[in-house]
Scaffold this active site. Structure first.
Site, PDB file in Angstrom:
ATOM      1  N   ALA A  54      19.273   9.218  88.756  1.00  0.00           N
ATOM      2  CA  ALA A  54      20.609   8.945  89.297  1.00  0.00           C
ATOM      3  C   ALA A  54      20.825   7.458  89.553  1.00  0.00           C
ATOM      4  CB  ALA A  54      20.826   9.730  90.593  1.00  0.00           C
ATOM      5  N   LYS A  55      22.035   7.002  89.254  1.00  0.00           N
ATOM      6  CA  LYS A  55      22.483   5.674  89.648  1.00  0.00           C
ATOM      7  C   LYS A  55      23.507   5.843  90.776  1.00  0.00           C
ATOM      8  CE  LYS A  55      22.023   4.054  84.867  1.00  0.00           C
ATOM      9  NZ  LYS A  55      22.757   3.607  83.650  1.00  0.00           N
ATOM     10  N   GLY A  56      24.074   4.761  91.237  1.00  0.00           N
ATOM     11  CA  GLY A  56      25.061   4.846  92.308  1.00  0.00           C
ATOM     12  C   GLY A  56      26.489   4.746  91.785  1.00  0.00           C
ATOM     13  N   ALA A  86      26.804  -0.191  99.376  1.00  0.00           N
ATOM     14  CA  ALA A  86      26.283  -0.797  98.146  1.00  0.00           C
ATOM     15  C   ALA A  86      25.849   0.264  97.118  1.00  0.00           C
ATOM     16  CB  ALA A  86      25.131  -1.763  98.449  1.00  0.00           C
ATOM     17  N   GLU A 116      30.960   3.430  94.346  1.00  0.00           N
ATOM     18  CA  GLU A 116      31.969   2.365  94.398  1.00  0.00           C
ATOM     19  C   GLU A 116      32.575   2.128  93.032  1.00  0.00           C
ATOM     20  OE1 GLU A 116      30.594  -0.862  97.392  1.00  0.00           O
ATOM     21  OE2 GLU A 116      28.805  -0.174  96.353  1.00  0.00           O
ATOM     22  N   GLY A 123      30.774  11.512 104.469  1.00  0.00           N
ATOM     23  CA  GLY A 123      31.725  12.481 103.940  1.00  0.00           C
ATOM     24  C   GLY A 123      31.554  12.647 102.447  1.00  0.00           C
TER      25      GLY A 123
END
Lengths: 334, 455
Positions: A287-289, A87, A292, A47
């Site tokens: 790009a990073k994540g 993660a 979270e 999503g």
């Protein structure tokens, strides 16, 4: 008795990936006869918009508009391996795999175009609109549609590519804990402003000013949806949510959204989001994540703002009115 | 949302065609018009519904299970117990060699948390399955339970999970994952002030809009298609293959459009038993959590306790940090040993501290097994670390934001888990927050850079 105002700050970093388990994701890209491109993955869209981001990454790499990309994902009969969507690794890992696969497919596409145009493949470039041009002589061109037809029906080529991203597993060193749990880190700093009613213990978050550094905003609108939602989740975590009002059993926990407390639309703080981009060396287009990380800084920022407002520390989550009133009482009698 | 392009402009290539463009999501029209198909939208002729009989006790020995009344209930097709599951004791992370196998698909001899699955009932309708499940009689002998991590770690505490033998996960480094960097005691000896504080959290829900579940359909050729909302297709397929002792080639997983996960759909709980039911009945099977099951049965974020002891100088430098972290796994490991050790690498925070000492424990209690959730292993650590930072700043009479600038990590700094810092950007985030929140800090902090230029 009064409504007291306070503000608090928190700064954090957040790791991308799960190197402590080994972290592979693979991707396949191929063209259809009409020059659309199919990206095949096993990554899951929760999503958050993984499919859209993979389409943009593939489109940018091949040099076509995003609407020429079709995403086939999460079917284990067709898709190559993906460790999973968690993660903060989805965009980073699958994105890298898609880039590699798309580069290989692009190379075949350019080779076929070179044969059709009777030039060297290294002299070709894409215009991002669906055409391949000769560098310096843009009137000499061929559409990707025609290149695909030629590849499939005339030249017997498969415009396709294989991509993979693999971080070998990191084993922590027993005595020192030396380890590489992730590759890159996203960053954030939040300033929260609250009002605390010292008669009822109720906290109202007036504003959160969130600064997020996420490597690269591949699609700014989708980044915004993720970061605003995450910020709301952080505030909810700080002030509202728990499965167990009567610690430690779960017997009295919520069973539906009427009983499990979360802030509704009326409790939303004024949310300001500012994004910085320091591209990560190993990220897809840097790009990073951020998936979270964006829900974390609000929690301590709110806790620190509550202290600033009424001078009590609540070191147990969630920061409920009851905990605040007990602390205020202890402070008054202490 | 505002993009502040002035930061790091020298290391970024802008002006791409598709990247950086706010394109509308390809799936949003389907979502907002209700046309997107989720796994539960699939309905097959003859589909059975699976409901679990669950433990009403936190810790109990199972003396006997009597399914005779339930079997006679109209609409009931099959009832499964532990002996029907080919490899009933499993652990999800065995795929990355984190063992031992410690959890049962259906309880065998014992239950270790309230809500644990004991018997699976398959019936023609959801209602019949529910009614029949209520008729299953399980005779329990209650055992002492432990709900608190500190109690669980005391000698003589009831053993929650015999597969571990003690109430904590045994790492190769011992009862906890350790990080050792510098000399923490020397750091404390040198410090102007020492502050030791404890922080605690309780579990929270993922609260996805779409509850956990799957629908399994036999393909007619010994293969089974499992439509699921898992977050990890092959993690689930590979674990199902082990539990069912079936070659992976017999399993076909289809997913991909999920109504929210937040880490709650990484556990492999519904798929193996539903595939087994489809195999044993030859019929399609639906196993979907009710909202109550999603809230009470699915794994929450772990309760955590974090104890932080810091040594700080009057000039704002943190010279020593000792952290002990406790993660409440509940009765079974699931992903918790991983989360606890991920936390160990995170605990110093985004700060450069010369002496660091960290222990993180993964503790077993008779509570609902916890597992992955957004910010896994890190979120409560960030809460503890950043409240501690606020306390330290006030302890030495310093502005909390300026205090963070003094300690913020920058490129090239060595982290406690011995990785040099790359791509740092904490300084810049704080500079921008200072401006946005109108929280001024001294000019020397606004001149800092994560690149270390002009440091």
């Amino acid at each position: 008795m009064a409504i007291r105002r306070g503000r608090g700050v928190a700064a954090i970093n957040y790791p991308t990936g799960m190197n402590l388990g080994g972290d592979p994701t693979q991707a396949l890209v191929h063209s259809t006869p009409t020059g659309n491109f199919m990206v095949t993955l096993s990554s899951v869209d929760l999503g958050q918009g993984m499919k859209q981001i993979m389409a943009q990454i593939c489109a940018e790499t091949i040099g076509v508009p995003t609407d020429r990309i079709v995403i086939d994902t999460a079917d284990t009969d067709t898709g190559p391996h993906c460790m999973g969507t968690f993660a903060s690794r989805g965009t980073h890992r699958a994105g890298n795999a898609v880039i590699q696969a798309a580069k290989e497919a692009r190379q075949v596409m350019l080779e076929v175009a070179a044969e059709e145009l009777e030039v060297d493949a290294s002299d070709l470039e894409t215009d991002g609109q669906g055409n391949i041009l000769v560098k310096g002589a843009p009137q000499k061109s061929i559409s990707i549609f025609d290149v695909a037809l030629s590849a499939h029906f005339k030249r017997g080529r498969s415009i396709s590519g294989r991509g993979m991203f693999l971080i070998p597993r990191s084993y922590p060193e027993k005595e020192t804990g030396a380890m590489k749990p992730s590759t890159c880190y996203a960053h954030a700093c939040t300033v929260a402003e609250v009002e605390v009613d010292d008669e009822t213990g109720e906290v109202t978050v007036l504003t959160v000013k969130n600064v997020f550094e996420i490597g690269r905003a591949l699609n700014p609108k989708m980044v915004e949806q993720q970061l605003v939602g995450g910020s709301w989740m952080g505030i909810s975590h700080a002030l509202y949510e728990t499965t167990e009002p009567y610690y430690p059993n779960r017997d009295h926990g919520g069973t539906d959204f009427n009983q499990y407390l979360m802030p509704g639309p009326g409790n939303l703080a004024e949310t300001e989001i500012i994004v910085l981009e320091r591209p990560s060396a190993d990220g897809p287009f840097g790009a990073k994540g951020p998936g979270e990380m964006c829900a974390n800084p609000q929690i301590p920022a709110v806790a620190n703002a509550v202290f600033d407002a009424v001078g009590v520390r609540i070191d147990t989550l969630p920061i409920t009115p009851e905990r605040i009133l007990r602390a205020l009482k202890a402070q008054a009698t202490g | 949302m505002e993009l502040r392009k002035s930061y790091f402009a020298d290391v970024r290539k802008d002006g791409l065609n598709e990247i950086g463009q706010p394109r509308p999501r390809l799936d949003s029209p389907g979502h907002v018009t209700g046309k997107t198909a989720y796994f539960a939208d699939r309905n097959f002729p003859g589909m059975l519904h699976l409901k679990m009989v669950r433990s009403p006790h936190h810790h109990a020995r199972i003396r006997s299970i009597d399914t005779s009344d339930a079997e006679k209930h109209p609409g009931v097709v099959k009832i499964l117990t532990a002996r029907d599951v080919p490899h009933n004791v499993y652990t999800i992370l065995i795929l990355i060699q984190i063992g031992p196998e410690d959890e049962t698909v259906l309880a065998d001899g014992k239950v270790r948390w309230k809500g644990e699955a004991v018997v699976a009932v398959l019936a023609e309708t959801e209602r019949a399955a529910q009614e029949a499940a209520a008729k299953v009689k399980v005779d329990y002998e209650l055992l002492p339970a432990v709900f608190d991590m500190e109690e669980a770690l005391k000698p003589g505490a009831p053993i929650v999970n015999e597969y571990h033998g003690q109430n904590y996960y045994l790492y190769d480094s011992g009862e906890c994952r350790k990080v050792r960097f510098g000399d923490v005691e020397a750091g404390f000896a040198e410090a102007d002030h020492i502050l030791e504080q404890s922080y605690q959290s309780s579990p929270i829900e993922h609260a996805p809009t779409e509850t956990t579940g799957c629908v399994v359909a036999p393909e007619g050729n010994d293969r089974f298609t499992c439509y699921t909302n898992t977050q990890a297709m092959f993690f689930t397929l590979d674990n199902a293959s082990i539990i069912l002792q079936m070659p992976g080639s017999k399993l076909h997983f289809v997913g991909g459009t999920v109504g929210g996960g937040f880490g709650g759909k990484v556990d492999v709980i519904v798929e193996p038993i539903a595939i087994l039911a489809a195999k044993l009945t030859g019929r399609p099977v639906s196993f979907i959590y009710s909202r109550e099951e999603e809230m009470q049965i699915s794994s929450p974020r772990a309760a955590e306790k974090v104890v932080i002891k810091d040594g700080v100088m009057n000039d704002g430098r943190i010279v020593a940090r000792k952290v002990t972290g406790y993660t409440d796994a509940g009765a079974y490991s699931r992903h918790s040993p991983y989360g606890a050790q991920k936390g160990a690498a995170h605990y110093p925070g985004p700060y450069t501290i010369p002496n660091v000492w960290i222990d993180t424990y993964c503790v077993y209690t008779n509570r609902t097994p916890s597992s992955a959730m957004r910010g896994f292993g890190v979120t409560i650590g960030d809460f503890a670390l950043e409240v501690q930072m606020d306390k330290l700043a006030r302890l030495i009479g310093m502005d909390p934001l300026e205090f963070r600038f003094i300690n913020a990590y920058r490129d090239g700094d060595m982290k406690a888990h011995r990785q040099p810092t790359e791509g740092a950007a904490l300084i810049e985030c704080m500079q921008e927050a200072s401006r946005a929140a109108n929280w001024p800090v001294a000019e020397k902090y606004m001149a800092l850079s994560s690149y270390r230029k002009g440091a």
